[in-house]
Design a protein around this motif. Sequence first.
Motif, short mmCIF file in Angstrom:
data_model
loop_
_atom_site.label_atom_id
_atom_site.label_comp_id
_atom_site.label_asym_id
_atom_site.label_seq_id
_atom_site.Cartn_x
_atom_site.Cartn_y
_atom_site.Cartn_z
N SER A 1 -7.74 -3.95 5.37
CA SER A 1 -7.68 -2.79 6.26
C SER A 1 -6.83 -1.66 5.70
N ASP A 2 -6.00 -1.95 4.68
CA ASP A 2 -5.14 -0.92 4.09
C ASP A 2 -5.93 0.18 3.41
N GLU A 3 -7.19 -0.10 3.06
CA GLU A 3 -7.94 0.91 2.32
C GLU A 3 -8.22 2.17 3.14
N LYS A 4 -8.11 2.08 4.45
CA LYS A 4 -8.26 3.29 5.27
C LYS A 4 -7.12 4.26 5.02
N LEU B 1 -13.61 11.34 -6.50
CA LEU B 1 -14.89 11.64 -5.85
C LEU B 1 -15.70 10.37 -5.62
N LEU B 2 -15.77 9.52 -6.63
CA LEU B 2 -16.53 8.28 -6.49
C LEU B 2 -15.96 7.41 -5.37
N ILE B 3 -14.65 7.37 -5.25
CA ILE B 3 -14.04 6.56 -4.20
C ILE B 3 -14.30 7.17 -2.82
N LEU B 4 -14.24 8.48 -2.72
CA LEU B 4 -14.54 9.14 -1.45
C LEU B 4 -15.99 8.93 -1.05
N LEU B 5 -16.90 8.97 -2.02
CA LEU B 5 -18.31 8.72 -1.72
C LEU B 5 -18.53 7.27 -1.30
N TYR B 6 -17.76 6.38 -1.88
CA TYR B 6 -17.81 4.97 -1.46
C TYR B 6 -17.41 4.83 0.01
N PHE B 7 -16.35 5.51 0.41
CA PHE B 7 -15.92 5.46 1.81
C PHE B 7 -16.99 6.06 2.73
N ASN B 8 -17.57 7.16 2.29
CA ASN B 8 -18.64 7.78 3.06
C ASN B 8 -19.78 6.79 3.29
N ILE C 1 0.81 -1.21 0.00
CA ILE C 1 0.00 0.00 0.00
C ILE C 1 0.85 1.26 0.00
N LYS C 2 2.02 1.22 0.62
CA LYS C 2 2.88 2.40 0.66
C LYS C 2 3.33 2.78 -0.74
N ARG C 3 3.76 1.80 -1.51
CA ARG C 3 4.16 2.07 -2.90
C ARG C 3 2.98 2.58 -3.71
N PHE C 4 1.82 2.00 -3.50
CA PHE C 4 0.61 2.41 -4.22
C PHE C 4 0.25 3.86 -3.93
N LEU C 5 0.31 4.25 -2.66
CA LEU C 5 -0.04 5.62 -2.28
C LEU C 5 0.97 6.63 -2.80
N ILE C 6 2.24 6.26 -2.80
CA ILE C 6 3.27 7.14 -3.37
C ILE C 6 2.97 7.38 -4.84
N PHE C 7 2.59 6.33 -5.53
CA PHE C 7 2.28 6.43 -6.96
C PHE C 7 1.08 7.33 -7.21
#
Length: 416
Positions: free
Chosen positions: A126-129, A192-199, A22-28
């Motif tokens: 749990s990494d999706e947080k 936006l779609l991903i943030l709404l999914y988290f919401n 997840i760290k590499r993914f977020l950096i990307f």
Amino acid sequence: MLYILSFITIIASLTLLSNKGIKRFLIFIVCISILPFGLEIVPKLHAPRLLVIAFCLSIIFRKSDLKVIQDFPFKKLLFVLFISHIAIGIADVRLNMIQSIYKPTIAFIESFGCLLLGYVSCTKCSDEKSLFNVLNILAIIVSVYSLFSLTVGYDAYNSIFEGSDSLDGDRLRIASFFYNSHVGGLAMSIYLLILLYFNNKYGKISYVQAPVILLFIALLLTGSRSSFLDFAIGCIFFYIPVFFTSRHKTLKFISAVIIIGILSSIIGETIISQFTDIFKDDGGKTGGSNFVMRLQQLYYSWQLFLEKPWFGHGFQYFWEVIKIQRGDLGDLLLGAESYIFILLIERGAIQILLITLFFIAMFRYFLKQKCIESYLCIAITSAFLVNSIATGNLYKWIFVMPFIGYYIRYLQLKQA
């Protein structure tokens, strides 16, 4: 400034090589959102391309990642797609032996290959947080810069690069850090779609939170009708199945519609005119694409398709040949602003069939899962296809496919 940004890109690429998960993914994700394709490190090597190559190399050099790829549900179809890319390169008479392999390989990893970048990055659910936290911060940064550019009437960041359409011309277009308003619009709609999914998933986060509202405003400021449309389509495909699951979620959905309605009413006339102008011969007050123009593009794309119906004319043929050597035809095609036109001109019938089968296979896979993550994937994929058909998808894949790949793996881990 360009040298500093190039140096940052190189350091970020090296960082991708030395990290995983997840760290590499977020950096990307952070880097492609800040370092645009308008930034060329050397000729024909823009910043996102270097980042994608570094990410791919980090996978190739890591046995654990290669082992994970063996579980990818569409690996056989993906391999056939890669072979079809190579076949198009070999059939392209413009290319020598090395180019006929290199060029289609780059085209593949920057499109369908990006699925694997996200797929190997999901190691536990749990990494999706962490992904949510980073996207929230990115949403604020991207949005605040858009509003700042609007306030001062000048886009200092994109003015560094040649060819940016941000605050350049009569139409209001603000691309934030994405260099191009259409690319920025798609990226914002996906975020936006991903943030709404988290919401929706966690329920503790209000729909009136600042990042969501700010990013929606930034999306409107891109002036991209196709991006606003793909966001709306994505919301429909995400919320329709969710709508029937609980009363609480239904109320949240209604609240979101009210908020979007209030925001849209502020500039509603502008938005409505932008969409209705599509059906006017001259593009109406907003200019840009219109129905007659698209029919003209389709006609000449079809004529080019008939010249080489099986493998097409080759990658980047429109930009490298038609626009330069066949200017009269380039004027008639008017940018070939649709993935459909590019497929007809450059790829041919075999790859058109394979790509169609690939997306059908993905939709079938997500529909079978029947959970909120699969609805998100359907929404993101639908939004991407709508945007691609409306305006093309050059340099847009990297903002979509990694997330789809991530949640394909997420669904597998969830079921394990």
